[in-house]
Write an enzyme that holds these catalytic residues in place. Structure first.
Site, PDB file in Angstrom:
ATOM      1  N   LYS A 130       0.865  -1.438   0.187  1.00  0.00           N
ATOM      2  CA  LYS A 130       0.114  -0.143   0.043  1.00  0.00           C
ATOM      3  C   LYS A 130       0.853   1.429  -0.108  1.00  0.00           C
ATOM      4  O   LYS A 130       0.338   1.896  -1.015  1.00  0.00           O
ATOM      5  CB  LYS A 130      -0.770   0.081   1.789  1.00  0.00           C
ATOM      6  CG  LYS A 130      -2.133  -0.100   0.954  1.00  0.00           C
ATOM      7  CD  LYS A 130      -3.388   0.304   2.291  1.00  0.00           C
ATOM      8  CE  LYS A 130      -4.463  -1.070   1.891  1.00  0.00           C
ATOM      9  NZ  LYS A 130      -5.103  -1.314   3.631  1.00  0.00           N
ATOM     10  N   LYS A 200       0.029 -13.958  53.319  1.00  0.00           N
ATOM     11  CA  LYS A 200      -1.078 -12.451  53.442  1.00  0.00           C
ATOM     12  C   LYS A 200      -2.826 -12.468  53.331  1.00  0.00           C
ATOM     13  O   LYS A 200      -3.633 -11.587  53.698  1.00  0.00           O
ATOM     14  CB  LYS A 200      -1.053 -11.257  51.806  1.00  0.00           C
ATOM     15  CG  LYS A 200       0.731 -11.503  51.911  1.00  0.00           C
ATOM     16  CD  LYS A 200       1.141 -10.437  50.603  1.00  0.00           C
ATOM     17  CE  LYS A 200       1.855  -9.938  50.414  1.00  0.00           C
ATOM     18  NZ  LYS A 200       2.408  -8.783  49.360  1.00  0.00           N
ATOM     19  N   LYS A 203      -6.333 -16.897  57.450  1.00  0.00           N
ATOM     20  CA  LYS A 203      -5.761 -18.543  57.380  1.00  0.00           C
ATOM     21  C   LYS A 203      -7.415 -19.314  56.542  1.00  0.00           C
ATOM     22  O   LYS A 203      -7.061 -20.729  56.127  1.00  0.00           O
ATOM     23  CB  LYS A 203      -5.477 -18.774  58.984  1.00  0.00           C
ATOM     24  CG  LYS A 203      -5.013 -18.135  59.488  1.00  0.00           C
ATOM     25  CD  LYS A 203      -4.428 -19.672  60.053  1.00  0.00           C
ATOM     26  CE  LYS A 203      -3.142 -19.857  60.611  1.00  0.00           C
ATOM     27  NZ  LYS A 203      -2.344 -18.582  61.936  1.00  0.00           N
TER      28      LYS A 203
END
Ligand code: TRP
Ligand code: SF4
Length: 412
Positions: A130, A200, A203
């Site tokens: 093109k 982090k 539990k």
């Protein structure tokens, strides 16, 4: 003039997925850019964590000989973005070349990317065909989809809003990410690190996560995968890196250092150029977003119509007429019905037919002009917006590069 937050905006405990897209600064933005991309960018900014950047290096892959073109358009383009309604408080706006991290990732990715992957990208041969007037037999041009991959991967973007023509680039990006993760994603102490991240969590959540993970890995239960992911998403103590690590731990693939993005193709009604071909400044068939109203009027009035409707008394067929495509973007159903009826019965003239389009474009432009005005008279403010956006982007890009360098063993 800040748009209200959408009702679909995620709540605080969900992480907003990141969206990334870029645009080349090769000329004043026109209505085709607005309806094809920018309108969608504005919509996305309230739902996603959007990063939008000026792809100036990309512009140089095709315009390396005329740097003024790029230079002049960088801040003009940002003004067009702001005019369209991008809000610097919602979206991060920045300039690619201000972040050498993109180049670093591009270089590192280039080491292992097979040449064939780039030669096979459909846009490569297309564009060379093109843009015959330019010499695109360059290294930069061949490599630019990989540069795009680096742009995307460095922000760990989830979604990339692009036109269909760029799908192959997002696909390449996914392949590059997969290969990278496969080659470098396994850390020797991966499980230990994942366990540390799990600490982090509460539990009970950590326990539920382990149960779900085992059930997914042993029995391939998709519901368990979903449960585990919800636990990751719901934990506010996690950062992006924690989430990536647990995702890898969950699926047993190790750490996904680079994130596979998805292309986001939104249903858009394409606005063609004045002659019905693709709207492009270089074809001379465009209306700029900030075109003067008198000029809008002049351009629409001179638009070609159905070539078979020579005289006012000839009936026409809107499907052969580019004005009709404008009506499909700009007019409501009743006006469209009026056009259909009036055109096919020679009940209305073409100038009459064009008037609602002229009015609609002028009306659409009003808020753009209003929003652009303060930035045009105070360019410093635009620079400042880009400055803030660039620093925000840098924080993310740096974090990714730290992980990439570590994964490739470049930390000596
Ligand atoms: N290559 C895109 C174009 O030509 C622009 C671009 C560069 C981009 N980097 C990107 C788009 C990253 C999306 C994501 O239009
Ligand atoms: Fe096109 Fe409208 Fe004229 Fe029909 S009447 S040919 S739709 S401009």
């Amino acid at each position: 003039m800040k748009p209200k937050m959408h009702s679909v905006a995620p709540n605080a405990t969900q992480v907003r997925q990141r969206v990334l897209s870029g645009m080349r600064p090769t000329g004043a933005l026109h209505l085709g850019h607005y309806h094809g991309a920018l309108k969608n960018w504005v919509r996305l900014q309230s739902e996603y964590d959007c990063f939008y950047f000026v792809a100036d290096w990309h512009a140089l892959t095709t315009h390396y000989e005329d740097r003024e073109v790029v230079e002049k358009n960088v801040y003009d383009m940002v003004i067009d973005w702001l005019a369209a309604g991008l809000d610097p408080e919602l979206a991060t706006i920045f300039i690619q070349s201000r972040l050498p991290e993109h180049a670093e990732l591009f270089t590192l990715l280039s080491m292992g990317t097979p040449l064939g992957w780039l030669e096979r990208v459909p846009t490569y041969k297309d564009q060379i065909e093109k843009l015959k007037d330019r010499d695109l037999a360059t290294y930069g041009f061949l490599g630019y989809p990989l540069l795009q991959a680096a742009d995307i991967l460095i922000y760990r973007a989830g979604f990339v809003p692009v036109g269909e023509d760029q799908s192959s680039h997002v696909e390449l990006t996914r392949e590059v990410a997969r290969r990278f993760n496969h080659l470098y994603g396994r850390e020797s102490n991966f499980d230990v690190l994942a366990q540390a991240v799990l600490k982090k969590m509460s539990k009970s959540d950590a326990k539920a996560f382990e149960v779900a993970r085992k059930s997914f890995q042993q029995d391939g239960l998709e519901t368990a995968l979903g449960q585990a992911r919800a636990l990751i998403a719901g934990c506010e103590a996690f950062g992006a890196a924690d989430r990536e690590r647990l995702e890898g731990y969950l699926r047993g693939t190790g750490k996904a250092i680079l994130h596979e993005p998805q292309a986001l193709h939104t249903e858009v009604r394409k606005l063609p150029g004045l002659d019905g071909a693709k709207m492009s400044k270089s074809y001379g068939n465009a209306i700029a977003m900030r075109e003067e109203p008198a000029e809008v009027e002049r351009k629409i009035k001179r638009m070609p119509t159905d070539p078979q409707r020579v005289r006012r008394t000839d009936a026409g067929d809107p499907t052969r007429c580019p004005v009709w495509q404008f009506h499909q973007v700009y007019s409501k159903a009743d006006t469209q019905a009026w056009v259909m009826q009036g055109c096919t019965t020679a009940g209305i003239g073409c100038l009459e037919c064009k008037q609602p389009v002229i009015d609609a474009i002028k009306k659409e432009q009003e808020p753009w002009r209003e929003r652009a005005e303060p930035y045009l008279s105070n360019p410093k403010q635009v620079h400042w917006i880009v400055e803030v956006g660039t620093e925000r982007a840098r924080t993310v890009a740096r974090e990714t590069m730290r992980d990439v360098r570590a994964a490739m063993g470049l930390t000596y």
